[in-house]
Design a protein around this motif. Sequence first.
Motif, PDB file in Angstrom:
ATOM      1  N   TRP A   1      44.299  35.318  37.564  1.00 55.20           N
ATOM      2  CA  TRP A   1      44.432  34.381  38.579  1.00 55.20           C
ATOM      3  C   TRP A   1      44.146  32.961  38.054  1.00 55.20           C
ATOM      4  O   TRP A   1      44.411  31.942  38.721  1.00 55.20           O
ATOM      5  CB  TRP A   1      43.254  34.852  39.745  1.00 55.20           C
ATOM      6  CG  TRP A   1      41.937  34.903  39.079  1.00 55.20           C
ATOM      7  CD1 TRP A   1      41.385  35.938  38.572  1.00 55.20           C
ATOM      8  CD2 TRP A   1      41.244  33.872  38.866  1.00 55.20           C
ATOM      9  NE1 TRP A   1      40.098  35.625  38.076  1.00 55.20           N
ATOM     10  CE2 TRP A   1      39.814  34.521  38.322  1.00 55.20           C
ATOM     11  CE3 TRP A   1      41.029  32.565  39.088  1.00 55.20           C
ATOM     12  CZ2 TRP A   1      38.742  33.837  37.909  1.00 55.20           C
ATOM     13  CZ3 TRP A   1      39.731  31.943  39.040  1.00 55.20           C
ATOM     14  CH2 TRP A   1      38.752  32.445  38.175  1.00 55.20           C
TER      15      TRP A   1
ATOM     16  N   ARG B   1      46.099  36.280  42.350  1.00 53.22           N
ATOM     17  CA  ARG B   1      45.628  37.684  42.994  1.00 53.22           C
ATOM     18  C   ARG B   1      44.147  37.812  42.588  1.00 53.22           C
ATOM     19  O   ARG B   1      43.693  37.789  41.711  1.00 53.22           O
ATOM     20  CB  ARG B   1      46.253  38.900  42.335  1.00 53.22           C
ATOM     21  CG  ARG B   1      47.943  38.599  42.591  1.00 53.22           C
ATOM     22  CD  ARG B   1      48.394  38.648  44.042  1.00 53.22           C
ATOM     23  NE  ARG B   1      47.956  40.087  44.550  1.00 53.22           N
ATOM     24  CZ  ARG B   1      48.287  40.218  45.912  1.00 53.22           C
ATOM     25  NH1 ARG B   1      48.923  39.257  46.736  1.00 53.22           N
ATOM     26  NH2 ARG B   1      47.920  41.367  46.379  1.00 53.22           N
TER      27      ARG B   1
ATOM     28  N   SER C   1      42.779  39.575  48.888  1.00 52.99           N
ATOM     29  CA  SER C   1      44.440  39.808  48.661  1.00 52.99           C
ATOM     30  C   SER C   1      44.603  38.517  47.651  1.00 52.99           C
ATOM     31  O   SER C   1      44.677  38.735  46.471  1.00 52.99           O
ATOM     32  CB  SER C   1      45.024  39.030  49.896  1.00 52.99           C
ATOM     33  OG  SER C   1      46.418  38.925  49.747  1.00 52.99           O
ATOM     34  N   ASP C   2      44.568  37.198  47.749  1.00 55.33           N
ATOM     35  CA  ASP C   2      44.877  36.366  47.020  1.00 55.33           C
ATOM     36  C   ASP C   2      44.192  34.957  47.335  1.00 55.33           C
ATOM     37  O   ASP C   2      43.758  34.660  48.428  1.00 55.33           O
ATOM     38  CB  ASP C   2      46.564  36.169  46.859  1.00 55.33           C
ATOM     39  CG  ASP C   2      47.349  36.155  48.263  1.00 55.33           C
ATOM     40  OD1 ASP C   2      46.684  35.116  49.040  1.00 55.33           O
ATOM     41  OD2 ASP C   2      47.921  36.730  48.546  1.00 55.33           O
TER      42      ASP C   2
END
Length: 748
Positions: free
Chosen positions: A349, A475, A482-483
């Motif tokens: 991420w 993510r 979720s993200d």
Amino acid sequence: MKNKKYFSLHAHFYQPPRENPWTGEIGLQDSAFPYDNWNHRIFMECYLPNLYGRIKNYKGEILETVNNYEYLNFNFGPTLLNWIENEYPYYYEKIIETAKRIKEKEGFSNIIAQSYNHTILPLDNFQNKVIQILWGIKDFHLRFGFYPEGFWLPEAAVNEDVLRILIDQKIKYVILAPYQIKNIRDLKTGNPVLRKDSSPCIFYDKTPQGEKIKERNIAIFPYEGELSRKAAFEDITDNSSSFASAVSSFYRENEENGLVVLASDGETYGHHKKFADLTLSHAFKYELAKRGIETISLSKYLSLYPPKNECELEPGLDKEGTAWSCSHGVRRWKGGCPCGDEGKYDTLWRVPLRSAMQWLSAVADDIYIQYAPQYFSNPQKADEEFVNILTVKEIDNFFASNLKEGADRKKAALLLDIRKYSMFIFTSCGWFFNDISRIETKQNLKYAAKISEIASQFGFKGIDRVFSSILEMARSNFKELSDGKRIYENEIVLSSMTKEKAAAYLAVITFFSAKKERSNNIFSVKLNKIEILKNKILIECDLSENICGEKNSYYIEAENSGDSPLSFKIKDLKTQETFSFEASSYPEEIQKELINYAVCMIRSENIETLERMFYSYARLPELNPKITFYNFETVVSELKVLFSQIAAVKFKFFLFDPSEDNFKKLKEICDYARKIKINASIENKPDITALMPAFCSYLYSQKPSRQEAAELCDLLSYLGLKDFLFHAENYLLELKNSREAEEKAFIN
């Protein structure tokens, strides 16, 4: 002549900017319980205890106090000092005074500067690198009154470009990990040298052809890696003897004026390692000296013993630089390494998060470049000098020398803000940990949302859509989150609020923090009139936007109705425009804070009922003298709960109005509880700990007598309010020191 052993412990004290960009306040942070936020918790566990280090006997009695800042080599991050100055001005001044006194006494300073909000400098664009360093230096000079000789690099992240900027600014030294330097050579012979201790090496800037530029150089102190690791992660700080012995073990035999540097987060001493602040106090005062070790500032050591060796920097994995907390160059803050994954989390991420922030920062820079010339006579100068506003509030002087004649000051202020927030979004903590859902990353995202809001006022609409589309690739490790896009749109964007909602919130927290005035880097609020009715608080207040200078006066009704914990009606007294909203319309963390205040209102309004119940229960044993008091188990349990509630309310009444009458009422209920042998304490919760700044303000502004302070200490001890007791004991120690100084001056 016997060779000396020198020791320098560099403590990096820092907290990221945590303030909500719509209110200027940190707000309630549940994870910091029992404190209201993490700054406050770490201040009480670390920064303050190191200012008043205790040396005690086996009975726990204080024998003497040690100001650890007199012995440390250290830095304070500007965003942390801003908070300390606002919340605890007396302690802030004591830290400043300590640094100035050491500089005056020694001729050298043991405090150094830090870049402004802890970005990873090698990853910043060139303009931000320069501004971060300039702001750090200017902030330091404005606070301490002298120029810094050393500079702390956030996460010790460095590359040659960073050192070149520091050389431009006449900085004399930095501190790095030993594995961040290479090719150590003797300055005289040019022969390779094996590093033996922490003595400094010199880094030379070079021409594009690789030739050394002798006059452009900076010293690098490599800290002792193994000792620093032990201080941070092992138990050598458990007691002063073990600590001093560990330090002593790193000196080499027959070493000439050997230097050992321990570098670590300052929060190690009291926050990460409980009581490590006490270990330092005793070690500094006694244990190190027993082993022939002298503490020294790095500025002084550099002056006494100039570098004998030169060195180069390790380029890092991607040739972008290195850091002390990542073994993969600086990938921890851009993606591509597992550092911080705790062995189980995905850190991919970090890549789209940095990409999103870089895109948004470029938009913000374009807006500043395009519009700043319309408002500032010299946009670059305004950018560099904006820190004057942030640090010492020289607002009118700033605009007098930078704002174009006739230019809109409010729009100019927005441009300054967009520059500030375009750097705040890169605060290093946002990438440091295991997931994009951490509060540190969310804080950076709040600054991103504020950039988007400001951009829209210059006609740049919809940039949120592009920004969040990049975040969608970030993510989370937690499926329900979720993200990054979902976090941003469902949580962060909803944190925004109008000025009227901010005014209502600021008025309420000012009232409940037992203050009449409150100021932060965005707003100043002044409560002009307060009326307390049943289930309702009426407040007339002034709210000023500090930078643009705009001032509004409001009439606010905060009602604790049965339908909602705190609903608000607010009227702008100039325009007569009215607004209504519920607590539920605020962001979640503010909702929780407002619910706490609603509970406080209910408890205060029912204080007489609580007291009647308490005294009624307390008389039950008197009516049944043949039964032992503690056989009334249910009664005793109820009495403890009631006493805790009543004492909390009366203690708050005393802080709201520290009159003799309110102190007497608090003392009466405590004396009665003692008489019937009720041992109950006030529960340490955020609504209580948030009052400590007001308590300190009472101590150092109203200056109770020694006897009054001693009586207060007795009550605080009985009530179990250890943090408040610590403040009161500090005040008594200051009275004692002041009296001793006066007696000494009289004798002389």
